[in-house]
Write a protein that holds these residues in place. Structure first.
Motif, PDB file in Angstrom:
ATOM      1  N   ILE A 153      42.377  55.314  59.680  1.00  0.00           N
ATOM      2  CA  ILE A 153      42.235  54.047  59.296  1.00  0.00           C
ATOM      3  C   ILE A 153      41.872  53.741  57.652  1.00  0.00           C
ATOM      4  O   ILE A 153      40.814  54.489  57.487  1.00  0.00           O
ATOM      5  CB  ILE A 153      41.308  53.298  60.268  1.00  0.00           C
ATOM      6  CG1 ILE A 153      41.663  53.541  61.830  1.00  0.00           C
ATOM      7  CG2 ILE A 153      41.039  51.926  60.054  1.00  0.00           C
ATOM      8  CD1 ILE A 153      40.754  53.137  62.670  1.00  0.00           C
ATOM      9  N   ILE A 154      42.455  53.140  57.106  1.00  0.00           N
ATOM     10  CA  ILE A 154      42.383  53.023  55.689  1.00  0.00           C
ATOM     11  C   ILE A 154      42.007  51.576  55.252  1.00  0.00           C
ATOM     12  O   ILE A 154      42.956  50.847  55.600  1.00  0.00           O
ATOM     13  CB  ILE A 154      43.397  53.595  54.671  1.00  0.00           C
ATOM     14  CG1 ILE A 154      43.795  55.217  55.144  1.00  0.00           C
ATOM     15  CG2 ILE A 154      42.859  53.573  53.309  1.00  0.00           C
ATOM     16  CD1 ILE A 154      44.775  55.828  54.459  1.00  0.00           C
ATOM     17  N   SER A 155      40.888  51.055  54.993  1.00  0.00           N
ATOM     18  CA  SER A 155      40.545  49.783  54.388  1.00  0.00           C
ATOM     19  C   SER A 155      40.128  50.348  52.942  1.00  0.00           C
ATOM     20  O   SER A 155      39.120  50.798  52.462  1.00  0.00           O
ATOM     21  CB  SER A 155      39.230  49.506  55.115  1.00  0.00           C
ATOM     22  OG  SER A 155      38.637  48.317  54.598  1.00  0.00           O
ATOM     23  N   SER A 156      40.699  49.193  51.929  1.00  0.00           N
ATOM     24  CA  SER A 156      40.575  49.332  50.853  1.00  0.00           C
ATOM     25  C   SER A 156      40.998  48.084  49.894  1.00  0.00           C
ATOM     26  O   SER A 156      42.090  47.404  50.029  1.00  0.00           O
ATOM     27  CB  SER A 156      41.583  50.599  50.220  1.00  0.00           C
ATOM     28  OG  SER A 156      41.433  50.885  48.352  1.00  0.00           O
ATOM     29  N   LYS A 157      39.999  47.328  49.623  1.00  0.00           N
ATOM     30  CA  LYS A 157      40.044  46.190  48.725  1.00  0.00           C
ATOM     31  C   LYS A 157      41.079  45.148  49.324  1.00  0.00           C
ATOM     32  O   LYS A 157      41.783  44.496  48.803  1.00  0.00           O
ATOM     33  CB  LYS A 157      40.485  46.481  47.281  1.00  0.00           C
ATOM     34  CG  LYS A 157      39.653  47.367  46.309  1.00  0.00           C
ATOM     35  CD  LYS A 157      40.492  47.852  45.252  1.00  0.00           C
ATOM     36  CE  LYS A 157      39.565  48.769  44.490  1.00  0.00           C
ATOM     37  NZ  LYS A 157      40.143  49.242  43.117  1.00  0.00           N
ATOM     38  N   GLY A 158      40.650  45.217  50.544  1.00  0.00           N
ATOM     39  CA  GLY A 158      41.385  44.055  51.360  1.00  0.00           C
ATOM     40  C   GLY A 158      42.778  44.611  52.184  1.00  0.00           C
ATOM     41  O   GLY A 158      43.332  43.731  52.884  1.00  0.00           O
ATOM     42  N   GLN A 159      43.029  45.586  51.756  1.00  0.00           N
ATOM     43  CA  GLN A 159      44.230  46.246  52.646  1.00  0.00           C
ATOM     44  C   GLN A 159      43.858  46.823  53.816  1.00  0.00           C
ATOM     45  O   GLN A 159      42.909  47.909  53.502  1.00  0.00           O
ATOM     46  CB  GLN A 159      45.110  46.932  51.377  1.00  0.00           C
ATOM     47  CG  GLN A 159      45.524  45.980  50.395  1.00  0.00           C
ATOM     48  CD  GLN A 159      46.468  44.765  50.837  1.00  0.00           C
ATOM     49  OE1 GLN A 159      47.512  45.199  51.371  1.00  0.00           O
ATOM     50  NE2 GLN A 159      45.803  43.611  50.305  1.00  0.00           N
ATOM     51  N   LEU A 160      44.333  46.875  54.956  1.00  0.00           N
ATOM     52  CA  LEU A 160      44.139  47.782  55.916  1.00  0.00           C
ATOM     53  C   LEU A 160      45.385  48.334  56.371  1.00  0.00           C
ATOM     54  O   LEU A 160      46.516  47.873  56.530  1.00  0.00           O
ATOM     55  CB  LEU A 160      43.694  47.068  57.153  1.00  0.00           C
ATOM     56  CG  LEU A 160      43.354  47.728  58.369  1.00  0.00           C
ATOM     57  CD1 LEU A 160      41.976  48.425  58.145  1.00  0.00           C
ATOM     58  CD2 LEU A 160      42.958  46.784  59.618  1.00  0.00           C
ATOM     59  N   GLU A 161      45.325  49.792  56.747  1.00  0.00           N
ATOM     60  CA  GLU A 161      46.470  50.622  56.995  1.00  0.00           C
ATOM     61  C   GLU A 161      45.781  51.656  58.407  1.00  0.00           C
ATOM     62  O   GLU A 161      44.845  52.126  58.378  1.00  0.00           O
ATOM     63  CB  GLU A 161      46.949  51.537  55.833  1.00  0.00           C
ATOM     64  CG  GLU A 161      47.987  52.203  56.187  1.00  0.00           C
ATOM     65  CD  GLU A 161      48.425  53.432  54.935  1.00  0.00           C
ATOM     66  OE1 GLU A 161      48.627  54.357  55.136  1.00  0.00           O
ATOM     67  OE2 GLU A 161      48.522  52.720  53.834  1.00  0.00           O
TER      68      GLU A 161
END
Length: 221
Positions: A153-161
């Motif tokens: 789970i990757i959360s980066s500057k408002g982007q979630l993957e």
């Protein structure tokens, strides 16, 4: 060691364990000081033991949350679920039970489920790998009950993957108008604060079924 090797090693080293494989250090039951006894360390896994079931959760169980809060992060873990089992990985949880009785009152959930055996799997957006009740995973990569699944789970500057078993299965933008519309069309629509927080704790859900987690690692981004 050449520069490329050094850079790669440094990047990998920036992941650190959230579970040491031996103790529940770094975790506590939601709204409490310690981890409920239903969560046991079992052969290098964090296992929710169902022996003492009470209502839809375990006696001495409950959802557990990290001591730390995270905003931008890359989380990696593995999970396996018992036949007909249900659990979840919940993000951006606000550890305020007086205001929010449950972890999922504030945090979006990555579903952990036996797709073949649990009735929730018949509901769109409730299957393993889905962002629960918000976005269906595509493609579906979940393995059967009793087998290990690897999730990132990757959360980066408002982007979630969300990645499951090596495949990207969900991508979305958090907190924008489209996100707000999705929440408004979900079962969370009347939960003030749900899906609005940009930092919070990570929770593992007690949904009353045996579940195992291991190799829980995180990197701040």
């Amino acid at each position: 060691m050449d520069n490329n090797q050094s850079a790669g090693s440094s990047a990998q080293a920036s992941f650190r364990p959230l579970f040491d494989g031996k103790t529940t250090k770094g975790w506590h039951t939601y709204g409490q000081a310690t981890v409920g006894r239903a969560w046991v360390v079992d052969n290098g896994t964090l296992h929710l033991n169902t022996a003492n079931k009470k209502n839809w959760q375990k006696g001495d169980g409950g959802d557990i949350v990290t001591e730390e809060s995270f905003d931008n992060f890359h989380l990696k873990l593995e999970w396996k679920i018992a036949p007909k089992g249900n659990s979840g990985i919940i993000l951006f949880v606000q550890d305020e039970p007086a205001k929010y009785p449950n972890t999922w009152n504030t945090g979006p959930e990555v579903q952990v489920l036996d797709n073949e055996g649990h009735p929730d799997a018949k509901i769109h957006k409730h299957r393993a790998g889905d962002l629960y009740d918000l976005i269906a995973s595509n493609p579906e990569t979940v393995k059967p009950a009793g087998q290990w699944n690897q999730v990132e789970i990757i959360s980066s500057k408002g982007q979630l993957e969300i990645r499951q078993n090596g495949k990207k299965v969900v991508t979305t933008t958090l907190w924008d108008d489209n996100w707000k519309e999705m929440v408004a069309g979900s079962k969370f629509k009347n939960m003030a604060g749900f899906g609005t927080f940009k930092s919070g704790k990570i929770a593992l859900q007690d949904h009353g079924d045996d579940v195992w987690y291991r190799n829980i690692m995180i990197k701040r981004l």
